[in-house]
Design a protein around this motif. Structure first.
Motif, short mmCIF file in Angstrom:
data_model
loop_
_atom_site.label_atom_id
_atom_site.label_comp_id
_atom_site.label_asym_id
_atom_site.label_seq_id
_atom_site.Cartn_x
_atom_site.Cartn_y
_atom_site.Cartn_z
N MET A 146 0.82 -1.22 0.00
CA MET A 146 0.00 0.00 0.00
C MET A 146 0.85 1.26 0.00
SD MET A 146 -3.30 -0.91 0.21
CE MET A 146 -4.09 0.55 0.83
N ASN A 147 2.17 1.11 0.01
CA ASN A 147 3.04 2.28 0.00
C ASN A 147 3.09 2.96 -1.36
OD1 ASN A 147 4.15 2.80 2.58
ND2 ASN A 147 5.35 0.93 2.44
N THR B 232 -12.27 -0.63 0.39
CA THR B 232 -10.88 -0.29 0.08
C THR B 232 -10.62 -0.49 -1.41
OG1 THR B 232 -10.29 -1.12 2.25
CG2 THR B 232 -8.49 -0.70 0.74
N ASP B 233 -11.14 -1.61 -1.94
CA ASP B 233 -10.94 -1.89 -3.36
C ASP B 233 -11.58 -0.80 -4.22
OD1 ASP B 233 -9.80 -3.84 -5.23
OD2 ASP B 233 -11.87 -4.02 -5.93
N ARG B 234 -12.76 -0.34 -3.79
CA ARG B 234 -13.42 0.74 -4.55
C ARG B 234 -12.59 2.01 -4.54
NH1 ARG B 234 -19.46 2.17 -3.22
NH2 ARG B 234 -19.00 3.90 -4.60
N MET B 235 -12.00 2.32 -3.38
CA MET B 235 -11.14 3.51 -3.30
C MET B 235 -9.94 3.37 -4.23
SD MET B 235 -10.74 4.32 0.72
CE MET B 235 -12.13 4.55 1.80
N LEU B 236 -9.35 2.16 -4.24
CA LEU B 236 -8.11 1.95 -5.00
C LEU B 236 -8.36 1.87 -6.49
CD1 LEU B 236 -6.30 -0.50 -2.59
CD2 LEU B 236 -5.72 1.88 -3.06
N GLU B 237 -9.60 1.57 -6.88
CA GLU B 237 -9.95 1.57 -8.31
C GLU B 237 -9.61 2.91 -8.96
OE1 GLU B 237 -13.67 -1.01 -9.89
OE2 GLU B 237 -14.10 0.48 -8.37
N MET B 238 -9.69 3.97 -8.14
CA MET B 238 -9.42 5.31 -8.67
C MET B 238 -7.95 5.48 -9.05
SD MET B 238 -11.79 7.77 -6.35
CE MET B 238 -11.42 7.12 -4.75
N PHE B 239 -7.09 4.58 -8.55
CA PHE B 239 -5.66 4.72 -8.83
C PHE B 239 -5.22 3.87 -10.02
CE2 PHE B 239 -5.99 5.96 -4.42
CZ PHE B 239 -5.19 7.08 -4.38
N PRO C 224 -7.11 5.33 1.71
CA PRO C 224 -7.19 3.89 1.39
C PRO C 224 -6.41 3.02 2.36
CG PRO C 224 -6.73 5.16 -0.58
CD PRO C 224 -6.66 6.12 0.56
N ALA D 128 -20.87 -1.21 1.30
CA ALA D 128 -19.60 -0.87 0.63
C ALA D 128 -19.82 -0.64 -0.87
CB ALA D 128 -18.59 -1.99 0.83
N ASN E 2 -4.12 -4.90 -1.39
CA ASN E 2 -5.41 -5.12 -0.74
C ASN E 2 -5.97 -6.49 -1.08
OD1 ASN E 2 -7.69 -4.12 0.83
ND2 ASN E 2 -8.79 -4.09 -1.12
N LEU E 3 -5.80 -6.91 -2.35
CA LEU E 3 -6.30 -8.22 -2.76
C LEU E 3 -5.53 -9.34 -2.05
CD1 LEU E 3 -6.95 -7.65 -6.56
CD2 LEU E 3 -8.63 -7.83 -4.73
N LEU F 221 -2.58 8.22 -0.54
CA LEU F 221 -3.00 6.87 -0.14
C LEU F 221 -3.37 6.77 1.34
CD1 LEU F 221 -0.59 4.49 -2.10
CD2 LEU F 221 -3.06 4.63 -2.30
N PRO G 77 2.47 7.67 0.40
CA PRO G 77 2.18 9.04 -0.04
C PRO G 77 0.84 9.54 0.51
CG PRO G 77 1.81 7.49 -1.83
CD PRO G 77 2.37 6.70 -0.69
N ALA H 256 -0.91 -0.77 -4.78
CA ALA H 256 -1.82 -0.73 -3.64
C ALA H 256 -2.99 -1.71 -3.79
CB ALA H 256 -2.34 0.69 -3.46
N ARG H 257 -3.57 -1.76 -5.01
CA ARG H 257 -4.75 -2.60 -5.18
C ARG H 257 -4.38 -4.07 -5.02
NH1 ARG H 257 -9.16 -2.65 -10.01
NH2 ARG H 257 -10.90 -3.26 -8.68
N MET I 159 -17.43 7.70 1.95
CA MET I 159 -16.61 6.55 2.36
C MET I 159 -15.96 6.68 3.73
SD MET I 159 -14.94 5.02 -1.05
CE MET I 159 -15.94 4.08 -2.19
N MET J 66 -18.92 7.85 -3.16
CA MET J 66 -17.49 8.02 -2.91
C MET J 66 -17.24 8.99 -1.75
SD MET J 66 -15.32 6.32 -4.69
CE MET J 66 -15.24 5.26 -6.12
N PRO K 173 0.90 3.73 -5.16
CA PRO K 173 -0.39 3.63 -5.85
C PRO K 173 -0.41 2.52 -6.89
CG PRO K 173 0.45 5.89 -5.88
CD PRO K 173 1.54 5.04 -5.33
N ARG L 149 -3.12 -4.05 -17.22
CA ARG L 149 -3.01 -3.86 -15.79
C ARG L 149 -2.13 -4.90 -15.17
NH1 ARG L 149 -7.87 -3.51 -12.36
NH2 ARG L 149 -9.34 -4.19 -13.92
#
Lengths: 288, 98
Positions: free
Chosen positions: A26-27, B83-90, B33, A83, A36-37, B30, B27, A32-33, A91, A88, A29, B98
Motif C-alpha cells: 500500500m506504499n 478499500t478496493d473501490r477507493m483503490l480503483e481510482m488509482f 485507502p 460498501a 489489498n487483494l 494513499l 504518499p 496498492a490494489r 466513504m 465516494m 499507488p 493492468r
C-alpha cells in the motif's frame, strides 16, 4: 504438536506474512490494489483455517453453528451492500462504521470470555479487561465519528459545562472497575461499570472534536481496534489475532501521525482540544 | 508466566515494531485507502468470533456469537470491498494492460 495443529499454524503464519506484505504494497499507488487483494486472500485463508479448526474440534453445539452462520451471513450481506452502494464522498464515515463494528466484535469476545467464568472467580485477566475497555471506547467513539461526518451528529465541537468533569468521572470509573477485576475482587457489576464507562468515554472523547479533524480521529480509533483485537487474541490464545491486531495497532498509530502532519495539525492538539483545553480556534498553518 | 504466553508476548511486541515500519513511505494520496485497508485487516477478529463458538453453550453464548459474527463479518467484507473501490481510482487509464 499434531500434524493438524502444525498445518493450521503454518496457514496462520502465511496469513500474517501476507497481511504484512499487503500493507507494505500500500506504499505505492501502482501496487496498492494488489496489496489489498493479497490481504483479502490471506483473510479468507485465515478464516477458512479457523473454520476447519471448529469442524475438527467437533464440539460446537448446533445452535452455536446456527448463530455463527446467521450472524456471518447478515454481517457480510450488510457490509457488502453498504460498501457497494455508498457514494465516494461518504466513504470515510463508512470506514468509521466498519471500524466501530470491528471494535464492538473485539469487545464482545471479551464479554464472552468473562461470562464463561462469571460464576467462578470474580475477576478478569488483563487482556480481557483491555479488550473490553478499548473495544467499547472504539465502538461508541467510531459511531460518533461516523455520525459527525454523515451529519447525524452535529459536526461542530460539542462542548457543555461539566464535560471535563464527566470525562474525569468516566476515567475514574474505568480505572476503579479495572482494578477490582484485575485483583479478583470485582464481579458482574464491576464488569458492567467497565463496559458502560468505556462506551461513555468513547462518546465524550470524540464529541468535542470538530468534524474537520474526524479523518485523523477515525485513524486513531482504527489503531485502537487493532490493539483491542490483539488483546482478544491473548484472551483466546490465538496468534494470528495477536499478530494482525498489533500490526494494525502500530501502523494505524503511525498513519494517524502522518495524517495529522499532512493536515498541518498536531495530534495532541486534536485530542487534547477535544477535552476542552483551548483548541476551538483554528490553528494557523505556515501557508495561512 | 507460561512459555505460550511469553511466545505470544514476543510475537505481539515484534508485530508492533513491524507495524511501525511497514507503511513509512506511504504518499499522502494513499492515506485514506491505507486507513481503510488497515481497518479491513483487523477484521481478522472474525476468526475470534469463530473461536468463541467452541465455548458457547447457552442462550447468552449463542446471542454473543451471533452479534460478534455479524459485526466482524461486516468489518471484513465491507472493509475490503470499500478499500478496493477507493483503490480503483488509482488504476492506470483504460487500454493499458493492468
Amino acid at each position: 504438536m499434531s500434524a493438524f495443529d502444525l498445518v493450521i499454524r503454518l496457514v496462520y503464519l502465511a496469513v500474517a506474512t501476507c497481511f504484512v506484505l499487503g500493507l507494505h504494497l500500500m506504499n505505492s499507488p501502482v501496487t496498492a490494489r494488489r496489496g489489498n487483494l493479497l490481504s483479502a486472500a490471506a483473510m479468507a485463508a485465515g478464516v477458512a483455517a479457523t473454520a476447519v479448526v471448529l469442524v475438527h474440534a467437533a464440539t460446537v453445539r448446533p445452535w452455536a453453528w446456527a448463530a455463527l452462520a446467521a450472524g456471518a451471513a447478515l454481517g457480510s450481506g450488510a457490509g457488502l451492500l453498504l460498501a457497494r452502494r455508498v457514494r465516494m464522498t461518504a466513504m470515510p464515515q463508512l470506514v468509521s462504521l466498519f471500524n466501530a463494528v470491528g471494535g464492538g466484535a473485539a469487545a464482545l469476545i471479551g464479554v464472552h470470555d468473562f461470562t464463561l467464568h462469571v460464576s467462578g472467580t470474580h475477576g478478569a485477566s488483563l487482556p480481557v479487561v483491555l479488550d473490553v475497555l478499548i473495544g467499547a471506547v472504539t465502538f461508541s467513539g467510531s459511531l460518533v465519528a461516523a455520525g459527525k461526518l454523515q451529519g447525524v451528529v452535529p459536526s461542530h465541537p460539542i462542548l457543555f459545562p461539566g464535560a471535563r468533569a464527566l470525562t474525569a468521572v468516566l476515567v475514574l470509573a474505568m480505572a476503579g472497575a479495572s482494578i477490582l477485576l484485575l485483583t479478583g475482587n470485582g464481579g458482574l457489576a464491576a464488569f458492567a461499570v467497565l463496559a458502560v464507562a468505556a462506551l461513555g468515554f468513547g462518546v465524550s472523547m470524540v464529541a468535542p472534536i470538530g468534524g474537520a479533524d474526524m479523518p485523523v480521529v477515525i485513524s486513531l480509533l482504527n489503531a485502537f481496534t487493532g490493539t483491542a483485537v490483539a488483546m482478544a487474541g491473548f484472551a483466546l490464545g490465538n496468534g494470528v489475532l495477536i499478530t494482525a491486531g498489533a500490526l494494525v495497532g502500530a501502523s494505524g498509530t503511525i498513519l494517524t501521525k502522518l495524517m495529522a502532519d499532512a493536515m498541518n495539525r498536531s495530534l495532541t492538539a486534536i485530542i487534547a482540544g477535544g477535552f476542552g483545553t483551548g483548541d476551538d480556534k483554528p490553528i494557523e498553518g505556515p501557508a495561512g | 508466566m507460561s512459555v505460550q504466553l511469553f511466545a505470544d508476548l514476543s510475537v505481539f511486541v515484534l508485530s508492533l515494531l513491524l507495524g511501525f515500519e511497514v507503511i513509512g513511505r506511504v504518499p499522502t494520496t494513499l492515506h485514506t485507502p491505507l486507513m481503510s485497508a488497515a481497518n479491513a485487516v483487523h477484521g481478522i477478529v472474525l476468526a475470534g468470533a469463530l473461536l468463541i463458538t467452541l465455548s458457547a453453550d447457552d442462550a447468552l453464548g449463542y446471542a454473543l456469537v451471533f452479534v460478534t459474527a455479524a459485526f466482524a463479518a461486516m468489518n471484513v467484507v465491507g472493509g475490503y470491498v470499500v478499500t478496493d473501490r477507493m483503490l480503483e481510482m488509482f488504476r492506470p487509464p483504460r487500454g493499458e494492460p493492468r
